[in-house]
Design a protein around this motif. Sequence first.
Motif, mmCIF file in Angstrom:
data_model
loop_
_atom_site.group_PDB
_atom_site.id
_atom_site.type_symbol
_atom_site.label_atom_id
_atom_site.label_comp_id
_atom_site.label_asym_id
_atom_site.label_seq_id
_atom_site.Cartn_x
_atom_site.Cartn_y
_atom_site.Cartn_z
ATOM 1 N N HIS A 92 0.833 -1.205 0.000
ATOM 2 C CA HIS A 92 0.000 0.000 0.000
ATOM 3 C C HIS A 92 0.870 1.258 0.000
ATOM 4 O O HIS A 92 0.616 2.205 -0.762
ATOM 5 N N ARG A 95 2.776 1.546 -3.393
ATOM 6 C CA ARG A 95 1.881 1.977 -4.465
ATOM 7 C C ARG A 95 1.618 3.477 -4.384
ATOM 8 O O ARG A 95 1.590 4.167 -5.402
ATOM 9 N N ASP A 101 4.322 -2.180 -7.085
ATOM 10 C CA ASP A 101 3.899 -3.218 -6.154
ATOM 11 C C ASP A 101 5.074 -3.681 -5.303
ATOM 12 O O ASP A 101 6.229 -3.667 -5.753
ATOM 13 N N ASP A 118 -8.901 -8.297 -6.334
ATOM 14 C CA ASP A 118 -9.762 -7.136 -6.128
ATOM 15 C C ASP A 118 -9.905 -6.805 -4.644
ATOM 16 O O ASP A 118 -10.292 -5.688 -4.288
ATOM 17 N N ARG A 121 -8.104 -3.660 -3.628
ATOM 18 C CA ARG A 121 -8.819 -2.398 -3.828
ATOM 19 C C ARG A 121 -9.839 -2.178 -2.715
ATOM 20 O O ARG A 121 -9.992 -1.064 -2.204
ATOM 21 N N GLN A 122 -10.496 -3.245 -2.314
ATOM 22 C CA GLN A 122 -11.540 -3.129 -1.302
ATOM 23 C C GLN A 122 -10.981 -2.736 0.068
ATOM 24 O O GLN A 122 -11.661 -2.058 0.844
ATOM 25 N N GLU A 124 -8.255 -0.917 0.660
ATOM 26 C CA GLU A 124 -7.415 0.285 0.643
ATOM 27 C C GLU A 124 -7.721 1.230 1.808
ATOM 28 O O GLU A 124 -6.793 1.748 2.445
#
Length: 244
Positions: A92, A95, A101, A118, A121-122, A124
């Motif tokens: 995190h 990025r 990454d 995914d 993303r959820q 974050e």
Amino acid sequence: MLLDRQEFRRLSLTQSFRWRDPGQKKLADALRAGQPATLPVLNHAAGPVGVDVVLSLYWKPLWELGAEVLPLAFQSFKGGHEEAAATLVLNHVARNIFSLDATYLNDALTALAISDRDVLRQIEPDLQAITDLLHEGGKSGIRAGYIRVCELIEAISPRRLRKPHHSHTGRLAQIRERLSFPGRPVPGLTTHQAKGAEWDAVGIKLSDDDRDRLIHGLSVDSDTDRKLYVACTRARVRTVEVLP
């Protein structure tokens, strides 16, 4: 041949387009010939100004350079759940700063039995909340951040993390040190991850043994020497040794 029939003019390629500075080409030629080589030294007490990346043969020396360098892995991935969870936090941060990454992100997801990318993303907002705790909470924030990591992993993975202990929270402490750096850190990579990549300016963290190998000339028969050659030839313009 088709080129001959079309009467195209042929020109011999006598110079590499890769090097943008003759000194860097000279260094590469000397290393290939097994000639002695030394690198100019950059003491980065004020930060590794002017380099795009710092390389080392191993991950640990990169972390020892201090907050100015953010390595993209803690070590060669061992598969531990705590290491995997910390890698999600490291990813995190990497990025957000570099748009890169973490090196072992896929290994971390596998270790945590997370098959759907995914999920990254959820979560974050959760990872950002953990990052904020590390950044603002001092030493107590490290423990609080680890507890939040445990709760997050419990929500997204069948794996469970062990209770807070310095061997588990230490990785978050390393991340916190980088978050406290007032400037923008530079990424740290091992030579294995850097193979095939190029930057304008490259810093290298050398051990005493690495330095001796360069001074006495590299050998194509040595695996370590080949790694050093890779490290010293990633720059288009200049390569420097980075000191703590």
